[in-house]
Enzyme design. Sequence first.
Site, PDB file in Angstrom:
ATOM      1  N   TYR A  87      38.249  48.884  45.527  1.00  0.00           N
ATOM      2  CA  TYR A  87      37.280  49.092  44.541  1.00  0.00           C
ATOM      3  C   TYR A  87      36.336  48.863  44.130  1.00  0.00           C
ATOM      4  O   TYR A  87      35.402  48.560  44.833  1.00  0.00           O
ATOM      5  CB  TYR A  87      38.003  47.353  44.614  1.00  0.00           C
ATOM      6  CG  TYR A  87      39.420  47.231  44.186  1.00  0.00           C
ATOM      7  CD1 TYR A  87      40.194  47.855  43.825  1.00  0.00           C
ATOM      8  CD2 TYR A  87      40.058  45.512  45.550  1.00  0.00           C
ATOM      9  CE1 TYR A  87      41.611  47.458  43.102  1.00  0.00           C
ATOM     10  CE2 TYR A  87      41.005  45.115  44.948  1.00  0.00           C
ATOM     11  CZ  TYR A  87      41.628  46.653  44.809  1.00  0.00           C
ATOM     12  OH  TYR A  87      43.220  45.619  44.473  1.00  0.00           O
TER      13      TYR A  87
ATOM     14  N   HIS B 257      47.409  50.433  50.656  1.00  0.00           N
ATOM     15  CA  HIS B 257      47.297  50.217  48.983  1.00  0.00           C
ATOM     16  C   HIS B 257      47.297  51.205  47.792  1.00  0.00           C
ATOM     17  O   HIS B 257      47.699  52.350  48.969  1.00  0.00           O
ATOM     18  CB  HIS B 257      45.942  50.350  49.271  1.00  0.00           C
ATOM     19  CG  HIS B 257      45.030  50.564  47.813  1.00  0.00           C
ATOM     20  ND1 HIS B 257      43.963  49.764  47.601  1.00  0.00           N
ATOM     21  CD2 HIS B 257      45.673  49.672  46.915  1.00  0.00           C
ATOM     22  CE1 HIS B 257      44.141  49.553  46.125  1.00  0.00           C
ATOM     23  NE2 HIS B 257      44.447  48.953  45.455  1.00  0.00           N
TER      24      HIS B 257
HETATM   25  P1  NAD Z   1      44.134  40.123  36.160  1.00  0.00           P
HETATM   26  O1  NAD Z   1      45.313  40.625  35.232  1.00  0.00           O
HETATM   27  O2  NAD Z   1      43.705  39.221  37.118  1.00  0.00           O
HETATM   28  O3  NAD Z   1      42.728  41.024  34.988  1.00  0.00           O
HETATM   29  C1  NAD Z   1      41.300  40.699  35.099  1.00  0.00           C
HETATM   30  C2  NAD Z   1      40.412  40.240  33.931  1.00  0.00           C
HETATM   31  O4  NAD Z   1      40.406  39.604  33.447  1.00  0.00           O
HETATM   32  C3  NAD Z   1      38.770  40.617  34.225  1.00  0.00           C
HETATM   33  O5  NAD Z   1      38.133  41.064  33.262  1.00  0.00           O
HETATM   34  C4  NAD Z   1      38.937  38.814  34.338  1.00  0.00           C
HETATM   35  O6  NAD Z   1      37.291  38.836  34.164  1.00  0.00           O
HETATM   36  C5  NAD Z   1      39.362  38.387  33.343  1.00  0.00           C
HETATM   37  N1  NAD Z   1      39.513  36.846  33.060  1.00  0.00           N
HETATM   38  C6  NAD Z   1      39.714  35.850  34.705  1.00  0.00           C
HETATM   39  N2  NAD Z   1      40.363  35.135  33.589  1.00  0.00           N
HETATM   40  C7  NAD Z   1      40.883  35.168  32.309  1.00  0.00           C
HETATM   41  C8  NAD Z   1      40.139  34.374  31.884  1.00  0.00           C
HETATM   42  N3  NAD Z   1      40.765  33.104  31.869  1.00  0.00           N
HETATM   43  N4  NAD Z   1      40.418  34.056  30.166  1.00  0.00           N
HETATM   44  C9  NAD Z   1      39.945  35.716  29.877  1.00  0.00           C
HETATM   45  N5  NAD Z   1      39.649  36.877  30.651  1.00  0.00           N
HETATM   46  C10 NAD Z   1      40.385  36.402  32.159  1.00  0.00           C
HETATM   47  O7  NAD Z   1      43.916  42.100  36.903  1.00  0.00           O
HETATM   48  P2  NAD Z   1      43.229  42.921  38.352  1.00  0.00           P
HETATM   49  O8  NAD Z   1      41.609  41.388  38.411  1.00  0.00           O
HETATM   50  O9  NAD Z   1      43.121  44.211  38.327  1.00  0.00           O
HETATM   51  O10 NAD Z   1      44.025  41.943  39.007  1.00  0.00           O
HETATM   52  C11 NAD Z   1      43.358  40.440  39.937  1.00  0.00           C
HETATM   53  C12 NAD Z   1      43.554  41.082  40.955  1.00  0.00           C
HETATM   54  O11 NAD Z   1      44.694  41.780  41.799  1.00  0.00           O
HETATM   55  C13 NAD Z   1      42.411  42.557  41.808  1.00  0.00           C
HETATM   56  O12 NAD Z   1      41.759  41.906  41.537  1.00  0.00           O
HETATM   57  C14 NAD Z   1      43.330  42.878  42.941  1.00  0.00           C
HETATM   58  O13 NAD Z   1      42.275  42.634  43.383  1.00  0.00           O
HETATM   59  C15 NAD Z   1      44.356  42.213  42.808  1.00  0.00           C
HETATM   60  N6  NAD Z   1      45.201  43.563  42.848  1.00  0.00           N
HETATM   61  C16 NAD Z   1      46.220  44.868  43.451  1.00  0.00           C
HETATM   62  C17 NAD Z   1      46.479  45.740  43.114  1.00  0.00           C
HETATM   63  C18 NAD Z   1      46.871  46.869  44.575  1.00  0.00           C
HETATM   64  O14 NAD Z   1      46.989  46.516  45.471  1.00  0.00           O
HETATM   65  N7  NAD Z   1      47.097  48.127  43.562  1.00  0.00           N
HETATM   66  C19 NAD Z   1      46.469  46.084  42.167  1.00  0.00           C
HETATM   67  C20 NAD Z   1      46.082  45.176  40.813  1.00  0.00           C
HETATM   68  C21 NAD Z   1      45.124  44.277  40.883  1.00  0.00           C
END
Ligand code: NAD
Length: 319
Positions: free
Chosen positions: A61, A125
């Site tokens: 990330y 990952h």
């Molecule tokens: P997400 O679906 O959580 O969306 C993130 C976005 O939503 C960001 O822009 C954030 O600022 C915004 N947001 C958060 N709360 C909000 C609200 N209440 N209203 C409006 N916008 C809001 O996507 P993400 O961050 O990609 O996924 C969450 C976490 O999951 C990642 O940070 C990561 O740690 C994990 N993840 C892991 C994998 C993997 O291992 N392959 C893949 C995807 C995500």
Amino acid sequence: MAGAVTRRRLGKTGLELPIIGFGASPLGGVYQEPLDEEEAIKAVHEAFKSGMNYFDTSPYYGNLRSERVLGRALKDLPREQIIVATKVGRYGTDTFDFSAERVTKSVHESLERLQVSYLDLIQTHDIEFGDLDQVVKETLPALQKLKQAGVVRHIGITGLPLKIFPAVLDRVEPGTVDAVLSYCHYSLNDSSLETLIPYLKSKGVGIINASLLSMGLLTEQGPPEWHPAPEEVKAACKQAAEYAKAHGSNISKLAIKWALQQDSIASHLIGFTKPQQVYMNVETAQSPLTAEEKGILAEVQKILAPVHNVTWPSGRPEN
Ligand code: NAD
């Protein structure tokens, strides 16, 4: 730690995760540039105070930046009261290396950046980009050695295509994999993970759902430029967000409240960069759907029905 957020057990790990966890990929600047790092650090501290003490990151990330920023925040928190999860195998701008040597080195590098002496959860990952044979025979045994040495407490695997999970779990001894992290498959527009839950439970692995807001699709501001979803999915989610807003609601709130009803999932990861999002999402997670919201949600689901479970390709064709 105030401990306001409800907690659920992660499989057989003994870990009790808050039902919403702090996704730290946005701390790598992947959603918003310029990222205000001081504000992001404050978001981590506010999350901890509210009981959201589970933090998920990866060296991938923001090309190490997320781990560095998170580490700056974690050094001020009591280690035994936080749950720290990171990953191995995916780096930089889409480089993959699942070899025993690289993943072992990677864990030690992550410990330094995160400023901790052990990891609660280490995850391989996005295994769909690797050779699953290597993951089974080389990566997981290397992580097992680190577990025996006390450097990591629990082991997980992550990825997008759901079939990668049985492809690995059916080939390893019980207890080799403690948890799976699936993303973009348990939210309003795609709930396909549901079909795999009975299987995962039968294997005794804990379930983490990431990208509860479908990597920004289920937000009023919409997804980032790089979002891989097909255009029809983006358009339907935009329409759904507009419908919710026009009826005095918010698509992100509906998405969170809807998902939290599924109690077989230990935790749902949401990405954060701001304290305000922490306060808002913690409050949302603590309040069930109202009768009015249920009505709006039913209409939102109708809007999303034509694209329900529509996903995108990820990884090697053979996986
Ligand atoms: P997400 O679906 O959580 O969306 C993130 C976005 O939503 C960001 O822009 C954030 O600022 C915004 N947001 C958060 N709360 C909000 C609200 N209440 N209203 C409006 N916008 C809001 O996507 P993400 O961050 O990609 O996924 C969450 C976490 O999951 C990642 O940070 C990561 O740690 C994990 N993840 C892991 C994998 C993997 O291992 N392959 C893949 C995807 C995500």
